[in-house]
Design a protein around this motif. Structure first.
Motif, short mmCIF file in Angstrom:
data_model
loop_
_atom_site.label_atom_id
_atom_site.label_comp_id
_atom_site.label_asym_id
_atom_site.label_seq_id
_atom_site.Cartn_x
_atom_site.Cartn_y
_atom_site.Cartn_z
N LEU A 228 0.84 -1.21 0.00
CA LEU A 228 0.00 0.00 0.00
C LEU A 228 0.87 1.25 0.00
O LEU A 228 1.94 1.30 0.61
CB LEU A 228 -0.91 0.01 1.23
N ARG A 229 0.42 2.23 -0.71
CA ARG A 229 1.02 3.56 -0.66
C ARG A 229 -0.10 4.55 -0.40
O ARG A 229 -1.02 4.68 -1.21
CB ARG A 229 1.72 3.90 -1.99
N GLU A 230 -0.02 5.23 0.74
CA GLU A 230 -1.07 6.14 1.18
C GLU A 230 -2.42 5.43 1.19
O GLU A 230 -3.42 5.91 0.67
CB GLU A 230 -1.11 7.36 0.27
N ASN A 231 -2.41 4.18 1.73
CA ASN A 231 -3.60 3.35 1.90
C ASN A 231 -4.24 2.94 0.58
O ASN A 231 -5.40 2.55 0.53
CB ASN A 231 -4.65 4.06 2.77
N LYS A 232 -3.46 3.00 -0.51
CA LYS A 232 -3.94 2.54 -1.81
C LYS A 232 -3.01 1.44 -2.31
O LYS A 232 -1.80 1.55 -2.18
CB LYS A 232 -4.01 3.69 -2.82
N GLN B 144 3.84 3.62 -9.96
CA GLN B 144 3.01 4.28 -8.96
C GLN B 144 3.81 4.77 -7.75
O GLN B 144 3.26 5.37 -6.86
CB GLN B 144 1.92 3.30 -8.49
N VAL B 145 5.11 4.41 -7.72
CA VAL B 145 5.92 4.83 -6.59
C VAL B 145 7.13 5.60 -7.08
O VAL B 145 7.54 5.49 -8.23
CB VAL B 145 6.38 3.60 -5.76
N ASP C 75 9.06 7.38 -1.23
CA ASP C 75 7.72 6.98 -0.80
C ASP C 75 7.80 5.92 0.30
O ASP C 75 8.66 5.05 0.27
CB ASP C 75 6.94 6.39 -1.98
N LEU D 182 6.16 2.73 1.85
CA LEU D 182 5.27 1.64 1.45
C LEU D 182 4.97 0.75 2.66
O LEU D 182 5.83 0.48 3.48
CB LEU D 182 5.91 0.78 0.36
N THR D 183 3.75 0.30 2.71
CA THR D 183 3.33 -0.63 3.77
C THR D 183 2.99 -1.96 3.12
O THR D 183 2.12 -2.02 2.24
CB THR D 183 2.10 -0.09 4.52
N THR E 198 6.98 -2.00 6.92
CA THR E 198 7.03 -0.64 6.37
C THR E 198 8.41 -0.42 5.76
O THR E 198 9.42 -0.73 6.37
CB THR E 198 6.77 0.40 7.46
#
Length: 514
Positions: free
Chosen positions: A474-478, A485-486, A490, A492-493, A502
């Motif tokens: 996920l990046r910013e909960n997406k 996309q990264v 950034d 990442l989770t 993380t």
């Protein structure tokens, strides 16, 4: 000190040294220039402690040695020649190559005849190696083997990898690093079959490891030959016919990452797939998992959406059926209740009519009897009395008969009413049972369908997918679907089956290979 011939037993005798010196003088007087000579360097015979080489030069014809001569290559000449040779050919001087050498002829009484090598033309050897490569390609194509390994099918998820590499090489370390730290969290099994990857022993070493892998081929999905570092030096072994043939005929796909960016070798040409570097091979394998996981994720979302829609539709249908059942049941009950009431009223009306008819007949008979008794009274009172007595008896009998008939008629009417009500109740109960059975059957079918969908949803649920070794980044909960996309920096989770990781993006790269 010059030695002279001796006379022994009347024979003129020369010493071996004198003979050798004579040969030396003759050769020095005859061969005063340098000469270009083509030969095969059977052995280089390099001595690291001195830096000198003592090559064994041969010429073969029909597989047999027709000429053989020793040579000397002194340290400074060897260093200069070897550097130039490696730069042009991509290979250092080694055993078993054909060379065009510039040399002078010398003879030493102690060491014999030898060529002193003062230069080597690398272009001649390069042409010979290219010819070997062309011959290997032509032979494989003629035998129908060139595309054999490429015709195999790569497993949908190539998870089990047999690695042929050097354990201490940088390429091997880079390959494992990319493979084990992939952002998708895909799990791979790999086993190393250590081998030499360059030099004259490389072909034999790689062939031995391929034979080992072939014995346990059922445990692997793909073979990866990884050679990291070294640039374009030492690649001629990958044009060897025997090695290329073994890879072309190998029963499972072979992928190569030999680590160079120029002239493609025959082994790379015949392998199932090849990449410039070991890192690219790791990315290629990861991409196969990514190509599978993305449609699975989309299918999971689609299944969830469809399952919810089906559940809603089934819930709506069940509710509608229940409403219809209530309505139909109420209508049947009202209809049968109305029929029972109508039959009851009809029975009452018929009974009233019968009672009134019988009562009117009784009144009429009584009136007739009274008129007849009055007329006969004057003629014969006794007879009248007797007649009246008989008439009274007859009337009583008639009344009793009328009463019995009335009771019998009422009983029949009551029995008919009970039969009609019972028949209507049975029909109503039968209709109700049929309706309940149909509703239950439809509800069971809907429940089975919903249960199957629930099972599929549970199987494809994120928790079960994570349990099988997958993960969600996920990046910013997406959710992150690709590297574009990264960007660097950034956060990442990564959600695993047990725990959350993380990480911070250092680099991201788009993979352009299929």
């Amino acid at each position: 000190m010059e030695r002279m011939a001796e006379d022994i037993h009347n024979k003129r005798v020369f010493s071996l040294f004198e003979v050798a010196k004579s040969i030396q003088k003759t050769i020095m007087d005859r061969y005063t220039s340098s000469y270009w000579v083509k030969a095969e360097m059977n052995k280089l015979n390099y001595y690291s402690h001195s830096g000198h080489c003592y090559p064994e030069l041969v010429e073969k014809s029909g597989g047999k040695v027709v000429a053989q001569l020793k040579a000397n290559l002194w340290r400074d000449d060897f260093k200069r020649i070897n550097e130039k040779f490696t730069e042009v050919v991509g290979e250092p001087l080694k055993d078993g190559i054909k060379i065009l050498l510039l040399a002078t002829l010398s003879f030493d009484p102690a060491y014999g005849l030898a060529l002193r090598i003062i230069d080597i033309d690398p272009g001649f050897t390069l042409g010979d190696l290219e010819q070997e490569k062309a011959n290997t390609i032509a032979r494989l194509k003629k035998e129908g083997l060139f595309h054999q390994n490429k015709s195999l099918s790569l497993p949908l998820l190539p998870q089990r990898i047999a690695l042929i590499s050097v354990e201490t090489s940088k390429g091997y370390a880079d390959f494992l690093n990319v493979l084990t730290t992939n952002i998708g969290g895909y799990a791979f099994f790999h086993f190393l079959f250590p081998s030499l990857l360059q030099g004259e022993q490389a072909v034999k070493s790689i062939l031995q490891q391929l034979q080992r892998i072939k014995k346990v081929q059922s445990h692997f999905d793909v073979v990866a030959i990884i050679r990291g570092g070294g640039g374009d030096v030492g690649l001629s072994c990958y044009n060897n016919y025997e090695l290329a043939k073994e890879i072309a005929l190998f029963p499972i796909p072979v992928i190569t990452g030999i680590g160079h960016a120029t002239n493609e070798t025959v082994v790379e040409m015949v392998s199932f797939s090849n990449a410039i570097t070991p890192t690219k091979i790791a990315e290629y394998l990861i991409q196969q998992f990514h190509n599978f996981s993305v449609p699975v994720q989309k299918a999971e979302e689609k299944i969830k959406d469809k399952a919810l829609r089906l559940l809603n539709e089934q819930q709506t249908q069940v509710t509608s059926v229940l409403k219809l059942f209530r309505s139909v049941t109420q209508n049947v009950l009202v209809k049968n209740r109305s029929a029972v009431d109508a039959h009851g009223k009809s029975i009452i009306r018929q009974a009233d009519f019968l009672f009134k008819s019988e009562r009117n007949e009784m009144h009429a008979l009584r009136s007739r009897l009274q008129r007849g008794a009055a007329l006969a009274c004057d003629a014969n009172k006794q007879a009248v009395k007797l007649s009246v007595s008989h008439l009274q008896k007859d009337v009583a009998a008639c009344l009793m008969g009328f009463k019995f008939g009335m009771e019998k008629t009422a009983g029949l009417l009551h029995h008919a009413s009970k039969l009609l009500v019972s028949k209507n109740q049975q029909e109503l109960k039968h209709d109700q049972q049929l309706l309940v059975a149909a509703i239950r059957q439809q509800a069971d079918a809907a429940r089975v369908a919903v249960g199957g969908l629930e099972k599929e949803v549970r199987i494809m649920s994120p928790e079960n997918v994570l349990m099988r070794g997958y993960s969600i980044t996920l990046r910013e909960n997406k959710a992150v679907g690709n590297s574009q996309q990264v960007k660097k920096g950034d956060v990442l989770t990564t959600i695993l089956y047990q725990g959350v990781v993380t990480s911070v993006v250092e680099t991201s790269e788009k993979n352009t290979e299929a």
